[in-house]
Design a protein around this motif. Structure first.
Motif, PDB file in Angstrom:
ATOM      1  N   GLU A   1      -0.304  -0.204 -62.410  1.00 23.04           N
ATOM      2  CA  GLU A   1      -0.969  -0.758 -61.231  1.00 23.04           C
ATOM      3  C   GLU A   1      -0.080  -0.738 -59.992  1.00 23.04           C
ATOM      4  OE1 GLU A   1      -4.237  -2.374 -59.110  1.00 23.04           O
ATOM      5  OE2 GLU A   1      -4.075  -1.257 -60.971  1.00 23.04           O
ATOM      6  N   VAL A   2       1.201  -0.953 -60.166  1.00 25.55           N
ATOM      7  CA  VAL A   2       2.079  -0.980 -58.999  1.00 25.55           C
ATOM      8  C   VAL A   2       2.630   0.402 -58.631  1.00 25.55           C
ATOM      9  CG1 VAL A   2       2.723  -3.393 -59.309  1.00 25.55           C
ATOM     10  CG2 VAL A   2       4.171  -1.598 -60.287  1.00 25.55           C
ATOM     11  N   THR A   3       2.547   1.371 -59.548  1.00 24.79           N
ATOM     12  CA  THR A   3       3.082   2.699 -59.250  1.00 24.79           C
ATOM     13  C   THR A   3       1.996   3.739 -58.992  1.00 24.79           C
ATOM     14  OG1 THR A   3       3.237   3.246 -61.610  1.00 24.79           O
ATOM     15  CG2 THR A   3       5.211   2.326 -60.555  1.00 24.79           C
ATOM     16  N   ASN A   4       0.893   3.674 -59.726  1.00 26.37           N
ATOM     17  CA  ASN A   4      -0.179   4.668 -59.598  1.00 26.37           C
ATOM     18  C   ASN A   4      -1.505   4.049 -60.049  1.00 26.37           C
ATOM     19  OD1 ASN A   4      -1.548   7.105 -59.252  1.00 26.37           O
ATOM     20  ND2 ASN A   4      -1.093   7.773 -61.327  1.00 26.37           N
ATOM     21  N   PRO A   5      -2.111   3.187 -59.224  1.00 18.91           N
ATOM     22  CA  PRO A   5      -3.330   2.505 -59.649  1.00 18.91           C
ATOM     23  C   PRO A   5      -4.499   3.470 -59.853  1.00 18.91           C
ATOM     24  CG  PRO A   5      -2.881   2.046 -57.336  1.00 18.91           C
ATOM     25  CD  PRO A   5      -1.710   2.826 -57.872  1.00 18.91           C
ATOM     26  N   THR A   6      -5.227   3.252 -60.928  1.00 20.20           N
ATOM     27  CA  THR A   6      -6.392   4.079 -61.264  1.00 20.20           C
ATOM     28  C   THR A   6      -7.546   3.175 -61.667  1.00 20.20           C
ATOM     29  OG1 THR A   6      -5.714   4.296 -63.579  1.00 20.20           O
ATOM     30  CG2 THR A   6      -4.973   6.020 -62.060  1.00 20.20           C
ATOM     31  N   ARG A   7      -8.742   3.743 -61.618  1.00 19.43           N
ATOM     32  CA  ARG A   7      -9.936   3.003 -62.020  1.00 19.43           C
ATOM     33  C   ARG A   7     -10.940   3.952 -62.675  1.00 19.43           C
ATOM     34  NH1 ARG A   7      -6.844  -0.287 -60.667  1.00 19.43           N
ATOM     35  NH2 ARG A   7      -7.112  -2.136 -59.406  1.00 19.43           N
ATOM     36  N   ILE A   8     -11.780   3.394 -63.543  1.00 16.10           N
ATOM     37  CA  ILE A   8     -12.960   4.100 -64.033  1.00 16.10           C
ATOM     38  C   ILE A   8     -14.061   3.767 -63.034  1.00 16.10           C
ATOM     39  CG2 ILE A   8     -14.720   4.151 -65.832  1.00 16.10           C
ATOM     40  CD1 ILE A   8     -12.576   4.539 -67.733  1.00 16.10           C
ATOM     41  N   VAL A   9     -14.789   4.776 -62.589  1.00 14.30           N
ATOM     42  CA  VAL A   9     -15.859   4.573 -61.611  1.00 14.30           C
ATOM     43  C   VAL A   9     -17.200   4.604 -62.337  1.00 14.30           C
ATOM     44  CG1 VAL A   9     -16.978   5.528 -59.558  1.00 14.30           C
ATOM     45  CG2 VAL A   9     -14.489   5.606 -59.769  1.00 14.30           C
ATOM     46  N   THR A  10     -18.042   3.632 -62.051  1.00 13.52           N
ATOM     47  CA  THR A  10     -19.393   3.602 -62.609  1.00 13.52           C
ATOM     48  C   THR A  10     -20.402   3.686 -61.472  1.00 13.52           C
ATOM     49  OG1 THR A  10     -19.510   1.184 -62.560  1.00 13.52           O
ATOM     50  CG2 THR A  10     -18.670   2.206 -64.577  1.00 13.52           C
TER      51      THR A  10
ATOM     52  N   LYS B   1      -7.082   5.496 -57.701  1.00 17.77           N
ATOM     53  CA  LYS B   1      -7.840   4.547 -56.880  1.00 17.77           C
ATOM     54  C   LYS B   1      -8.155   5.135 -55.505  1.00 17.77           C
ATOM     55  CE  LYS B   1      -7.654  -0.385 -55.810  1.00 17.77           C
ATOM     56  NZ  LYS B   1      -6.792  -1.574 -55.837  1.00 17.77           N
ATOM     57  N   SER B   2      -7.255   5.952 -54.996  1.00 16.09           N
ATOM     58  CA  SER B   2      -7.450   6.562 -53.679  1.00 16.09           C
ATOM     59  C   SER B   2      -8.582   7.596 -53.665  1.00 16.09           C
ATOM     60  CB  SER B   2      -6.157   7.226 -53.216  1.00 16.09           C
ATOM     61  OG  SER B   2      -5.767   8.245 -54.131  1.00 16.09           O
ATOM     62  N   ALA B   3      -9.050   8.033 -54.836  1.00 12.21           N
ATOM     63  CA  ALA B   3     -10.115   9.044 -54.920  1.00 12.21           C
ATOM     64  C   ALA B   3     -11.501   8.443 -55.142  1.00 12.21           C
ATOM     65  CB  ALA B   3      -9.801  10.039 -56.041  1.00 12.21           C
ATOM     66  N   ILE B   4     -11.607   7.129 -55.200  1.00 10.95           N
ATOM     67  CA  ILE B   4     -12.899   6.496 -55.486  1.00 10.95           C
ATOM     68  C   ILE B   4     -13.947   6.846 -54.428  1.00 10.95           C
ATOM     69  CG2 ILE B   4     -14.134   4.296 -55.680  1.00 10.95           C
ATOM     70  CD1 ILE B   4     -11.635   3.186 -57.097  1.00 10.95           C
ATOM     71  N   CYS B   5     -13.614   6.753 -53.154  1.00 16.83           N
ATOM     72  CA  CYS B   5     -14.596   7.065 -52.100  1.00 16.83           C
ATOM     73  C   CYS B   5     -15.039   8.519 -52.178  1.00 16.83           C
ATOM     74  CB  CYS B   5     -14.027   6.748 -50.716  1.00 16.83           C
ATOM     75  SG  CYS B   5     -13.947   4.985 -50.376  1.00 16.83           S
ATOM     76  N   ASP B   6     -14.102   9.425 -52.410  1.00 19.29           N
ATOM     77  CA  ASP B   6     -14.452  10.841 -52.547  1.00 19.29           C
ATOM     78  C   ASP B   6     -15.362  11.068 -53.754  1.00 19.29           C
ATOM     79  OD1 ASP B   6     -12.960  11.505 -50.315  1.00 19.29           O
ATOM     80  OD2 ASP B   6     -11.169  11.997 -51.484  1.00 19.29           O
TER      81      ASP B   6
ATOM     82  N   LYS C   1     -23.246  11.417 -54.335  1.00 15.68           N
ATOM     83  CA  LYS C   1     -24.332  11.003 -53.451  1.00 15.68           C
ATOM     84  C   LYS C   1     -25.601  11.846 -53.598  1.00 15.68           C
ATOM     85  CE  LYS C   1     -25.310  11.067 -48.678  1.00 15.68           C
ATOM     86  NZ  LYS C   1     -24.934  11.943 -47.650  1.00 15.68           N
ATOM     87  N   ASP C   2     -25.464  13.147 -53.709  1.00 12.34           N
ATOM     88  CA  ASP C   2     -26.636  14.021 -53.759  1.00 12.34           C
ATOM     89  C   ASP C   2     -26.891  14.614 -55.144  1.00 12.34           C
ATOM     90  OD1 ASP C   2     -27.198  13.689 -50.999  1.00 12.34           O
ATOM     91  OD2 ASP C   2     -25.587  15.113 -50.523  1.00 12.34           O
TER      92      ASP C   2
ATOM     93  N   THR D   1     -10.799  15.781 -59.019  1.00 16.32           N
ATOM     94  CA  THR D   1      -9.906  14.922 -59.798  1.00 16.32           C
ATOM     95  C   THR D   1      -9.578  15.508 -61.165  1.00 16.32           C
ATOM     96  OG1 THR D   1     -11.758  13.688 -60.749  1.00 16.32           O
ATOM     97  CG2 THR D   1     -10.775  12.814 -58.701  1.00 16.32           C
ATOM     98  N   GLY D   2     -10.374  16.498 -61.604  1.00 17.80           N
ATOM     99  CA  GLY D   2     -10.204  17.034 -62.947  1.00 17.80           C
ATOM    100  C   GLY D   2     -10.902  16.190 -63.998  1.00 17.80           C
ATOM    101  N   VAL D   3     -11.644  15.179 -63.563  1.00 19.12           N
ATOM    102  CA  VAL D   3     -12.314  14.249 -64.469  1.00 19.12           C
ATOM    103  C   VAL D   3     -13.821  14.450 -64.385  1.00 19.12           C
ATOM    104  CG1 VAL D   3     -12.715  11.798 -64.977  1.00 19.12           C
ATOM    105  CG2 VAL D   3     -10.444  12.580 -64.279  1.00 19.12           C
ATOM    106  N   ALA D   4     -14.464  14.458 -65.546  1.00 21.66           N
ATOM    107  CA  ALA D   4     -15.920  14.615 -65.611  1.00 21.66           C
ATOM    108  C   ALA D   4     -16.617  13.272 -65.416  1.00 21.66           C
ATOM    109  CB  ALA D   4     -16.323  15.207 -66.955  1.00 21.66           C
ATOM    110  N   VAL D   5     -17.852  13.341 -64.941  1.00 23.52           N
ATOM    111  CA  VAL D   5     -18.727  12.172 -64.886  1.00 23.52           C
ATOM    112  C   VAL D   5     -19.719  12.347 -66.028  1.00 23.52           C
ATOM    113  CG1 VAL D   5     -20.489  10.944 -63.559  1.00 23.52           C
ATOM    114  CG2 VAL D   5     -18.451  11.851 -62.408  1.00 23.52           C
ATOM    115  N   ILE D   6     -19.860  11.309 -66.860  1.00 20.00           N
ATOM    116  CA  ILE D   6     -20.702  11.405 -68.056  1.00 20.00           C
ATOM    117  C   ILE D   6     -21.810  10.353 -68.043  1.00 20.00           C
ATOM    118  CG2 ILE D   6     -18.900  12.441 -69.475  1.00 20.00           C
ATOM    119  CD1 ILE D   6     -18.481   9.639 -70.748  1.00 20.00           C
ATOM    120  N   ALA D   7     -22.890  10.655 -68.764  1.00 15.92           N
ATOM    121  CA  ALA D   7     -24.003   9.720 -68.917  1.00 15.92           C
ATOM    122  C   ALA D   7     -23.599   8.590 -69.840  1.00 15.92           C
ATOM    123  CB  ALA D   7     -25.210  10.451 -69.491  1.00 15.92           C
ATOM    124  N   THR D   8     -24.086   7.389 -69.544  1.00 16.12           N
ATOM    125  CA  THR D   8     -23.779   6.233 -70.405  1.00 16.12           C
ATOM    126  C   THR D   8     -25.023   5.680 -71.089  1.00 16.12           C
ATOM    127  OG1 THR D   8     -23.939   4.657 -68.569  1.00 16.12           O
ATOM    128  CG2 THR D   8     -21.764   5.593 -69.021  1.00 16.12           C
TER     129      THR D   8
END
Length: 118
Positions: free
Chosen positions: A43-52, A75-80, A86-87, A107-114
């Motif tokens: 968290e203090v060196t490279n904060p990340t999050r899972i986006v839903t 965390k810096s890529a959440i808005c992007d 969006k579309d 980001t190299g990360v996939a978005v998956i259905a839940t």
């Protein structure tokens, strides 16, 4: 510099104190398990999050599909990430774990259905 955190690594929510000097972690205290130490360090060196989020289902009017990033992203890529979604619309049938977007916002990360939608 001292940074105070509340750990989200497990349900305990330990108060953690991280001492940092010129970008180097000096000490981490307050955690009661290794997950707390790992969380605070990251968290203090490279904060990340899972986006839903949710996306419309193109061939099921009024239906929405819940989605998430397959792993955490900076965390810096959440808005992007949200702008990239969006579309986007998904087409049924959809199964839990299906990839909806391969590489969201570079980001190299996939978005998956839940959830499943027939």
């Amino acid at each position: 510099m001292i940074q105070e955190l509340t750990c989200i690594g497990c349900p305990l929510g330990c108060p953690i104190t991280v001492e940092i000097n010129e970008g180097t972690i000096i000490s981490i205290t307050g955690n009661t398990c290794k997950r707390g130490y790992d969380y605070a360090s990251k968290e203090v060196t490279n904060p990340t999050r899972i986006v839903t989020s949710t996306l419309p289902v193109s061939n099921r009017p009024g239906k929405m599909l819940s989605v998430k990033t397959q792993t955490d992203i900076p965390k810096s890529a959440i808005c992007d990430c949200m702008k990239a979604l969006k579309d986007v619309a998904a087409a049924a049938p959809i199964r839990i774990g299906d990839v909806v977007v391969d590489d969201v916002a570079g980001t190299g990360v996939a978005v998956i259905a839940t959830k499943d939608i027939d």
